[in-house]
Design a protein around this motif. Structure first.
Motif, short mmCIF file in Angstrom:
data_model
loop_
_atom_site.label_atom_id
_atom_site.label_comp_id
_atom_site.label_asym_id
_atom_site.label_seq_id
_atom_site.Cartn_x
_atom_site.Cartn_y
_atom_site.Cartn_z
N VAL A 4 -7.12 -30.31 29.13
CA VAL A 4 -7.50 -29.15 28.34
C VAL A 4 -6.26 -28.50 27.72
O VAL A 4 -5.15 -28.66 28.20
N LYS A 5 -6.51 -27.75 26.65
CA LYS A 5 -5.45 -26.98 26.02
C LYS A 5 -5.54 -25.55 26.55
O LYS A 5 -6.61 -24.95 26.55
N VAL A 6 -4.41 -25.03 27.00
CA VAL A 6 -4.33 -23.66 27.49
C VAL A 6 -3.54 -22.84 26.47
O VAL A 6 -2.45 -23.23 26.07
N VAL A 7 -4.11 -21.71 26.08
CA VAL A 7 -3.48 -20.81 25.13
C VAL A 7 -3.24 -19.48 25.85
O VAL A 7 -4.14 -18.97 26.52
N GLU A 21 1.12 -22.53 23.94
CA GLU A 21 0.08 -23.54 24.19
C GLU A 21 0.65 -24.65 25.04
O GLU A 21 1.77 -25.11 24.79
N GLU A 23 -0.77 -28.27 27.55
CA GLU A 23 -1.88 -29.10 28.02
C GLU A 23 -1.79 -29.23 29.52
O GLU A 23 -0.69 -29.37 30.07
N ASN A 64 -13.54 -22.13 25.79
CA ASN A 64 -14.23 -22.32 24.51
C ASN A 64 -14.90 -21.02 24.03
O ASN A 64 -16.07 -21.01 23.68
N ASP A 80 -11.61 -29.11 26.24
CA ASP A 80 -11.86 -27.67 26.34
C ASP A 80 -10.59 -26.90 25.99
O ASP A 80 -9.48 -27.41 26.16
N GLU A 81 -10.78 -25.68 25.52
CA GLU A 81 -9.66 -24.78 25.26
C GLU A 81 -9.83 -23.56 26.15
O GLU A 81 -10.89 -22.93 26.14
N LEU A 83 -8.33 -19.88 27.12
CA LEU A 83 -7.50 -18.76 26.72
C LEU A 83 -7.31 -17.85 27.93
O LEU A 83 -8.29 -17.47 28.58
#
Length: 93
Positions: A4-7, A21, A23, A64, A80-81, A83
């Motif tokens: 997943v990408k973490v912001v 950002e 991963e 998301n 998934d993203e 935040l």
């Protein structure tokens, strides 16, 4: 395990080497936060987790664009993203 990408916001990025950002591979949001804390160290861990290793009350997690609860142990899927958004307070004095 999902990739997943973490912001994160700028105040948290300070504790992640300036990265906004990253991963991460994790099965659920709880594991994701623990992996971030392990990867980036005590300063980030202390911003995200309390002394009992639970998410601090003022930290919100979105998967998301949906607010999720730390206690629901939300499962993650590839792509998934997530935040991580600490609440901001303040105002006029």
């Amino acid at each position: 395990m999902a990739r997943v990408k973490v912001v994160v916001t700028a105040p948290l990025a300070v504790h992640m080497g300036g990265q906004r950002e990253v991963e991460v591979e994790a099965e659920n949001v709880r594991e994701l936060v623990m992996k971030l804390a392990e990867r980036f160290g005590a300063e980030l861990r202390n911003r995200l987790l309390d002394e009992e290793m639970r998410l601090r009350r003022f930290v919100n997690l979105y998967v998301n664009d949906t607010l999720v609860s730390w206690d629901e142990d939300r499962q993650l899927r590839d792509g998934d993203e997530v935040l991580i958004l600490p609440a901001v307070s303040g105002g006029w004095a």
